[in-house]
Motif scaffolding. Structure first.
Motif, PDB file in Angstrom:
ATOM      1  N   MET A 146     -23.500 -28.306  -4.487  1.00 49.16           N
ATOM      2  CA  MET A 146     -22.058 -28.398  -4.536  1.00 49.16           C
ATOM      3  C   MET A 146     -21.479 -27.544  -3.396  1.00 49.16           C
ATOM      4  N   PRO A 147     -20.627 -28.107  -2.564  1.00 46.46           N
ATOM      5  CA  PRO A 147     -20.049 -27.347  -1.450  1.00 46.46           C
ATOM      6  C   PRO A 147     -19.049 -26.300  -1.955  1.00 46.46           C
ATOM      7  N   ARG A 148     -18.992 -25.210  -1.243  1.00 51.67           N
ATOM      8  CA  ARG A 148     -18.043 -24.140  -1.589  1.00 51.67           C
ATOM      9  C   ARG A 148     -16.713 -24.409  -0.897  1.00 51.67           C
ATOM     10  N   ASN A 149     -15.647 -24.226  -1.593  1.00 51.29           N
ATOM     11  CA  ASN A 149     -14.308 -24.432  -1.039  1.00 51.29           C
ATOM     12  C   ASN A 149     -13.661 -23.098  -0.702  1.00 51.29           C
ATOM     13  N   CYS A 150     -14.440 -22.173  -0.176  1.00 48.81           N
ATOM     14  CA  CYS A 150     -13.931 -20.847   0.164  1.00 48.81           C
ATOM     15  C   CYS A 150     -13.767 -20.744   1.678  1.00 48.81           C
ATOM     16  N   ARG A 151     -12.813 -19.974   2.065  1.00 45.62           N
ATOM     17  CA  ARG A 151     -12.612 -19.682   3.480  1.00 45.62           C
ATOM     18  C   ARG A 151     -12.744 -18.185   3.684  1.00 45.62           C
ATOM     19  N   PRO A 152     -13.182 -17.765   4.855  1.00 48.05           N
ATOM     20  CA  PRO A 152     -13.301 -16.330   5.099  1.00 48.05           C
ATOM     21  C   PRO A 152     -11.930 -15.659   5.108  1.00 48.05           C
ATOM     22  N   VAL A 153     -11.931 -14.421   4.699  1.00 49.90           N
ATOM     23  CA  VAL A 153     -10.715 -13.620   4.706  1.00 49.90           C
ATOM     24  C   VAL A 153     -10.806 -12.655   5.866  1.00 49.90           C
ATOM     25  N   HIS A 154      -9.771 -12.605   6.688  1.00 46.91           N
ATOM     26  CA  HIS A 154      -9.729 -11.701   7.832  1.00 46.91           C
ATOM     27  C   HIS A 154      -8.693 -10.621   7.552  1.00 46.91           C
ATOM     28  N   LEU A 155      -9.186  -9.406   7.399  1.00 51.08           N
ATOM     29  CA  LEU A 155      -8.302  -8.287   7.098  1.00 51.08           C
ATOM     30  C   LEU A 155      -7.899  -7.579   8.382  1.00 51.08           C
ATOM     31  N   GLY A 156      -6.642  -7.194   8.451  1.00 50.32           N
ATOM     32  CA  GLY A 156      -6.150  -6.436   9.597  1.00 50.32           C
ATOM     33  C   GLY A 156      -6.428  -4.957   9.411  1.00 50.32           C
ATOM     34  N   GLU A 157      -5.968  -4.176  10.344  1.00 50.13           N
ATOM     35  CA  GLU A 157      -6.112  -2.732  10.254  1.00 50.13           C
ATOM     36  C   GLU A 157      -5.245  -2.212   9.110  1.00 50.13           C
ATOM     37  N   PRO A 158      -5.730  -1.209   8.377  1.00 49.90           N
ATOM     38  CA  PRO A 158      -4.904  -0.652   7.306  1.00 49.90           C
ATOM     39  C   PRO A 158      -3.637  -0.014   7.864  1.00 49.90           C
ATOM     40  N   VAL A 159      -2.571  -0.126   7.119  1.00 47.31           N
ATOM     41  CA  VAL A 159      -1.299   0.436   7.534  1.00 47.31           C
ATOM     42  C   VAL A 159      -1.263   1.906   7.127  1.00 47.31           C
ATOM     43  N   SER A 160      -0.918   2.741   8.059  1.00 47.93           N
ATOM     44  CA  SER A 160      -0.830   4.168   7.776  1.00 47.93           C
ATOM     45  C   SER A 160       0.563   4.494   7.257  1.00 47.93           C
ATOM     46  N   VAL A 161       0.621   5.043   6.050  1.00 45.91           N
ATOM     47  CA  VAL A 161       1.888   5.427   5.433  1.00 45.91           C
ATOM     48  C   VAL A 161       1.887   6.953   5.315  1.00 45.91           C
ATOM     49  N   PRO A 162       2.914   7.603   5.815  1.00 40.82           N
ATOM     50  CA  PRO A 162       2.931   9.072   5.705  1.00 40.82           C
ATOM     51  C   PRO A 162       2.973   9.519   4.246  1.00 40.82           C
ATOM     52  N   GLU A 163       2.316  10.634   3.974  1.00 36.68           N
ATOM     53  CA  GLU A 163       2.326  11.155   2.612  1.00 36.68           C
ATOM     54  C   GLU A 163       3.708  11.702   2.276  1.00 36.68           C
ATOM     55  N   PRO A 164       4.132  11.536   1.021  1.00 38.29           N
ATOM     56  CA  PRO A 164       5.430  12.077   0.624  1.00 38.29           C
ATOM     57  C   PRO A 164       5.398  13.599   0.598  1.00 38.29           C
ATOM     58  N   GLU A 165       6.505  14.191   0.949  1.00 33.67           N
ATOM     59  CA  GLU A 165       6.645  15.648   0.924  1.00 33.67           C
ATOM     60  C   GLU A 165       7.245  16.058  -0.416  1.00 33.67           C
ATOM     61  N   PRO A 166       6.728  17.126  -1.024  1.00 38.55           N
ATOM     62  CA  PRO A 166       7.339  17.595  -2.277  1.00 38.55           C
ATOM     63  C   PRO A 166       8.741  18.145  -2.025  1.00 38.55           C
ATOM     64  N   VAL A 167       9.631  17.933  -2.970  1.00 38.51           N
ATOM     65  CA  VAL A 167      10.998  18.438  -2.866  1.00 38.51           C
ATOM     66  C   VAL A 167      10.982  19.939  -3.163  1.00 38.51           C
ATOM     67  N   ALA A 168      11.580  20.710  -2.277  1.00 41.19           N
ATOM     68  CA  ALA A 168      11.615  22.163  -2.448  1.00 41.19           C
ATOM     69  C   ALA A 168      12.305  22.531  -3.749  1.00 41.19           C
ATOM     70  N   GLY A 169      11.708  23.444  -4.504  1.00 39.91           N
ATOM     71  CA  GLY A 169      12.301  23.910  -5.744  1.00 39.91           C
ATOM     72  C   GLY A 169      11.986  23.068  -6.961  1.00 39.91           C
ATOM     73  N   CYS A 170      11.257  21.976  -6.786  1.00 34.35           N
ATOM     74  CA  CYS A 170      10.911  21.106  -7.913  1.00 34.35           C
ATOM     75  C   CYS A 170       9.506  21.480  -8.398  1.00 34.35           C
ATOM     76  N   ASP A 171       9.413  21.936  -9.651  1.00 31.78           N
ATOM     77  CA  ASP A 171       8.127  22.346 -10.213  1.00 31.78           C
ATOM     78  C   ASP A 171       7.149  21.184 -10.318  1.00 31.78           C
TER      79      ASP A 171
END
Length: 67
Positions: A1-26
Motif C-alpha cells: 500500500m503506498p504511503r500518502n505522506c509528504r516530507p515536512v520541512h522545518l525552518g529555523e526556530p524563532v528566537s523569542v526574548p525571555e520575559p523580564e520579571p516585574v520589579a517588586g512582584c514576589d
C-alpha cells in the motif's frame, strides 16, 4: 500500500526574548529564581514553563502620568 505522506520541512526556530520579571512582584521574583535554578541543571522544560508563567502572570496596568 503506498504511503500518502509528504516530507515536512522545518525552518529555523524563532528566537523569542525571555520575559523580564516585574520589579517588586514576589511572584515574578520567585519564577525568575526557579527559571535560573532550572537552567543551571539543564532542565529546559521548566525554563520554558517559567517563561510562560512570567508572560501570563497578571499585573495591574500602570496609567500614564498626565502632564
Amino acid at each position: 500500500m503506498p504511503r500518502n505522506c509528504r516530507p515536512v520541512h522545518l525552518g529555523e526556530p524563532v528566537s523569542v526574548p525571555e520575559p523580564e520579571p516585574v520589579a517588586g512582584c514576589d511572584v515574578c521574583s520567585a519564577l525568575a529564581g526557579q527559571r535560573a535554578a532550572a537552567r543551571a541543571v539543564g532542565n529546559l522544560s521548566i525554563v520554558i514553563d517559567c517563561n510562560i508563567e512570567l508572560r501570563s502572570h497578571p499585573h495591574p496596568e500602570r496609567k500614564a502620568a498626565r502632564s
